[in-house]
Design a protein around this motif. Structure first.
Motif, PDB file in Angstrom:
ATOM      1  N   GLN A   1      -9.240  12.018  -0.899  1.00 20.87           N
ATOM      2  CA  GLN A   1      -7.800  11.914  -1.110  1.00 20.87           C
ATOM      3  C   GLN A   1      -7.249  10.564  -0.627  1.00 20.87           C
ATOM      4  O   GLN A   1      -6.188  10.140  -1.054  1.00 20.87           O
ATOM      5  CB  GLN A   1      -7.071  13.040  -0.392  1.00 20.87           C
ATOM      6  CG  GLN A   1      -5.593  13.090  -0.741  1.00 20.87           C
ATOM      7  CD  GLN A   1      -4.940  14.376  -0.266  1.00 20.87           C
ATOM      8  OE1 GLN A   1      -5.601  15.264   0.241  1.00 20.87           O
ATOM      9  NE2 GLN A   1      -3.656  14.474  -0.425  1.00 20.87           N
ATOM     10  N   GLY A   2      -7.960   9.883   0.256  1.00 21.74           N
ATOM     11  CA  GLY A   2      -7.484   8.596   0.753  1.00 21.74           C
ATOM     12  C   GLY A   2      -8.631   7.636   0.963  1.00 21.74           C
ATOM     13  O   GLY A   2      -9.798   8.014   0.948  1.00 21.74           O
ATOM     14  N   ASP A   3      -8.279   6.376   1.150  1.00 23.28           N
ATOM     15  CA  ASP A   3      -9.286   5.349   1.404  1.00 23.28           C
ATOM     16  C   ASP A   3      -9.522   5.155   2.888  1.00 23.28           C
ATOM     17  O   ASP A   3     -10.595   4.735   3.296  1.00 23.28           O
ATOM     18  CB  ASP A   3      -8.846   4.029   0.772  1.00 23.28           C
ATOM     19  CG  ASP A   3      -8.746   4.110  -0.746  1.00 23.28           C
ATOM     20  OD1 ASP A   3      -9.620   4.748  -1.358  1.00 23.28           O
ATOM     21  OD2 ASP A   3      -7.792   3.549  -1.299  1.00 23.28           O
ATOM     22  N   PHE A   4      -8.478   5.394   3.697  1.00 23.29           N
ATOM     23  CA  PHE A   4      -8.568   5.216   5.136  1.00 23.29           C
ATOM     24  C   PHE A   4      -7.789   6.320   5.828  1.00 23.29           C
ATOM     25  O   PHE A   4      -6.885   6.906   5.245  1.00 23.29           O
ATOM     26  CB  PHE A   4      -7.959   3.866   5.560  1.00 23.29           C
ATOM     27  CG  PHE A   4      -8.631   2.695   4.912  1.00 23.29           C
ATOM     28  CD1 PHE A   4      -9.779   2.157   5.448  1.00 23.29           C
ATOM     29  CD2 PHE A   4      -8.112   2.131   3.755  1.00 23.29           C
ATOM     30  CE1 PHE A   4     -10.401   1.067   4.840  1.00 23.29           C
ATOM     31  CE2 PHE A   4      -8.711   1.050   3.161  1.00 23.29           C
ATOM     32  CZ  PHE A   4      -9.872   0.520   3.699  1.00 23.29           C
ATOM     33  N   THR A   5      -8.148   6.579   7.066  1.00 16.77           N
ATOM     34  CA  THR A   5      -7.386   7.524   7.878  1.00 16.77           C
ATOM     35  C   THR A   5      -7.169   6.924   9.253  1.00 16.77           C
ATOM     36  O   THR A   5      -7.995   6.175   9.735  1.00 16.77           O
ATOM     37  CB  THR A   5      -8.087   8.901   7.992  1.00 16.77           C
ATOM     38  OG1 THR A   5      -7.248   9.790   8.708  1.00 16.77           O
ATOM     39  CG2 THR A   5      -9.421   8.817   8.673  1.00 16.77           C
TER      40      THR A   5
ATOM     41  N   PHE B   1      -9.652  12.799   3.960  1.00 17.07           N
ATOM     42  CA  PHE B   1     -10.359  11.526   3.792  1.00 17.07           C
ATOM     43  C   PHE B   1     -11.741  11.753   3.186  1.00 17.07           C
ATOM     44  O   PHE B   1     -12.111  11.118   2.206  1.00 17.07           O
ATOM     45  CB  PHE B   1     -10.477  10.810   5.136  1.00 17.07           C
ATOM     46  CG  PHE B   1     -11.325   9.572   5.097  1.00 17.07           C
ATOM     47  CD1 PHE B   1     -10.867   8.434   4.446  1.00 17.07           C
ATOM     48  CD2 PHE B   1     -12.560   9.544   5.701  1.00 17.07           C
ATOM     49  CE1 PHE B   1     -11.640   7.285   4.408  1.00 17.07           C
ATOM     50  CE2 PHE B   1     -13.339   8.407   5.671  1.00 17.07           C
ATOM     51  CZ  PHE B   1     -12.876   7.266   5.020  1.00 17.07           C
ATOM     52  N   SER B   2     -12.499  12.671   3.751  1.00 19.51           N
ATOM     53  CA  SER B   2     -13.853  12.901   3.247  1.00 19.51           C
ATOM     54  C   SER B   2     -13.843  13.554   1.864  1.00 19.51           C
ATOM     55  O   SER B   2     -14.814  13.448   1.123  1.00 19.51           O
ATOM     56  CB  SER B   2     -14.659  13.756   4.237  1.00 19.51           C
ATOM     57  OG  SER B   2     -14.084  15.032   4.382  1.00 19.51           O
TER      58      SER B   2
ATOM     59  N   LEU C   1       0.838  -1.205   0.000  1.00 23.88           N
ATOM     60  CA  LEU C   1       0.000   0.000   0.000  1.00 23.88           C
ATOM     61  C   LEU C   1       0.864   1.243   0.000  1.00 23.88           C
ATOM     62  O   LEU C   1       2.081   1.169   0.110  1.00 23.88           O
ATOM     63  CB  LEU C   1      -0.943   0.003   1.214  1.00 23.88           C
ATOM     64  CG  LEU C   1      -0.330  -0.276   2.587  1.00 23.88           C
ATOM     65  CD1 LEU C   1       0.092   0.999   3.256  1.00 23.88           C
ATOM     66  CD2 LEU C   1      -1.337  -1.003   3.437  1.00 23.88           C
ATOM     67  N   THR C   2       0.223   2.387  -0.120  1.00 25.49           N
ATOM     68  CA  THR C   2       0.919   3.671  -0.080  1.00 25.49           C
ATOM     69  C   THR C   2       0.425   4.443   1.132  1.00 25.49           C
ATOM     70  O   THR C   2      -0.772   4.640   1.299  1.00 25.49           O
ATOM     71  CB  THR C   2       0.630   4.487  -1.352  1.00 25.49           C
ATOM     72  OG1 THR C   2       1.042   3.730  -2.479  1.00 25.49           O
ATOM     73  CG2 THR C   2       1.367   5.811  -1.329  1.00 25.49           C
ATOM     74  N   ILE C   3       1.355   4.867   1.975  1.00 27.73           N
ATOM     75  CA  ILE C   3       1.020   5.661   3.150  1.00 27.73           C
ATOM     76  C   ILE C   3       1.443   7.101   2.879  1.00 27.73           C
ATOM     77  O   ILE C   3       2.616   7.382   2.686  1.00 27.73           O
ATOM     78  CB  ILE C   3       1.725   5.125   4.413  1.00 27.73           C
ATOM     79  CG1 ILE C   3       1.313   3.678   4.676  1.00 27.73           C
ATOM     80  CG2 ILE C   3       1.397   6.014   5.609  1.00 27.73           C
ATOM     81  CD1 ILE C   3       2.100   3.020   5.810  1.00 27.73           C
ATOM     82  N   ASP C   4       0.474   7.996   2.866  1.00 25.76           N
ATOM     83  CA  ASP C   4       0.751   9.421   2.637  1.00 25.76           C
ATOM     84  C   ASP C   4       0.801  10.119   3.983  1.00 25.76           C
ATOM     85  O   ASP C   4      -0.227  10.330   4.617  1.00 25.76           O
ATOM     86  CB  ASP C   4      -0.339  10.027   1.756  1.00 25.76           C
ATOM     87  CG  ASP C   4      -0.072  11.488   1.408  1.00 25.76           C
ATOM     88  OD1 ASP C   4       0.913  12.065   1.911  1.00 25.76           O
ATOM     89  OD2 ASP C   4      -0.864  12.042   0.621  1.00 25.76           O
ATOM     90  N   GLN C   5       1.992  10.471   4.425  1.00 24.47           N
ATOM     91  CA  GLN C   5       2.166  11.139   5.712  1.00 24.47           C
ATOM     92  C   GLN C   5       2.392  12.638   5.552  1.00 24.47           C
ATOM     93  O   GLN C   5       2.756  13.315   6.498  1.00 24.47           O
ATOM     94  CB  GLN C   5       3.333  10.504   6.468  1.00 24.47           C
ATOM     95  CG  GLN C   5       3.085   9.053   6.793  1.00 24.47           C
ATOM     96  CD  GLN C   5       4.267   8.403   7.495  1.00 24.47           C
ATOM     97  OE1 GLN C   5       5.362   8.951   7.572  1.00 24.47           O
ATOM     98  NE2 GLN C   5       4.052   7.212   8.005  1.00 24.47           N
ATOM     99  N   SER C   6       2.163  13.154   4.348  1.00 22.54           N
ATOM    100  CA  SER C   6       2.416  14.571   4.098  1.00 22.54           C
ATOM    101  C   SER C   6       1.249  15.460   4.513  1.00 22.54           C
ATOM    102  O   SER C   6       1.374  16.673   4.499  1.00 22.54           O
ATOM    103  CB  SER C   6       2.709  14.789   2.610  1.00 22.54           C
ATOM    104  OG  SER C   6       1.551  14.524   1.833  1.00 22.54           O
ATOM    105  N   ILE C   7       0.138  14.862   4.890  1.00 27.96           N
ATOM    106  CA  ILE C   7      -1.046  15.640   5.262  1.00 27.96           C
ATOM    107  C   ILE C   7      -0.941  16.040   6.730  1.00 27.96           C
ATOM    108  O   ILE C   7      -0.650  15.215   7.587  1.00 27.96           O
ATOM    109  CB  ILE C   7      -2.330  14.824   5.016  1.00 27.96           C
ATOM    110  CG1 ILE C   7      -2.423  14.417   3.550  1.00 27.96           C
ATOM    111  CG2 ILE C   7      -3.562  15.606   5.439  1.00 27.96           C
ATOM    112  CD1 ILE C   7      -3.494  13.395   3.259  1.00 27.96           C
TER     113      ILE C   7
END
Length: 43
Positions: A37-41, A33-34, A18-24
């Motif tokens: 931009q992502g599938d899960f938070t 999330f809403s 998977l890809t983890i985006d930690q830049s947010i």
């Protein structure tokens, strides 16, 4: 790091599965999330 540990304990390789985006910014995760931009938070 805790999230990656939990993934590994459940047989998921965070680097290849998977890809983890930690830049947010933490305060913006719910909006990202809403906004689709992502599938899960994880908070």
């Amino acid at each position: 790091m805790v999230f990656e540990f939990i993934l590994k304990k459940n047989g998921i390789d965070p680097k290849s599965d998977l890809t983890i985006d930690q830049s947010i910014d933490f305060g913006s995760t719910a909006a990202a999330f809403s906004g689709g931009q992502g599938d899960f938070t994880v908070v």
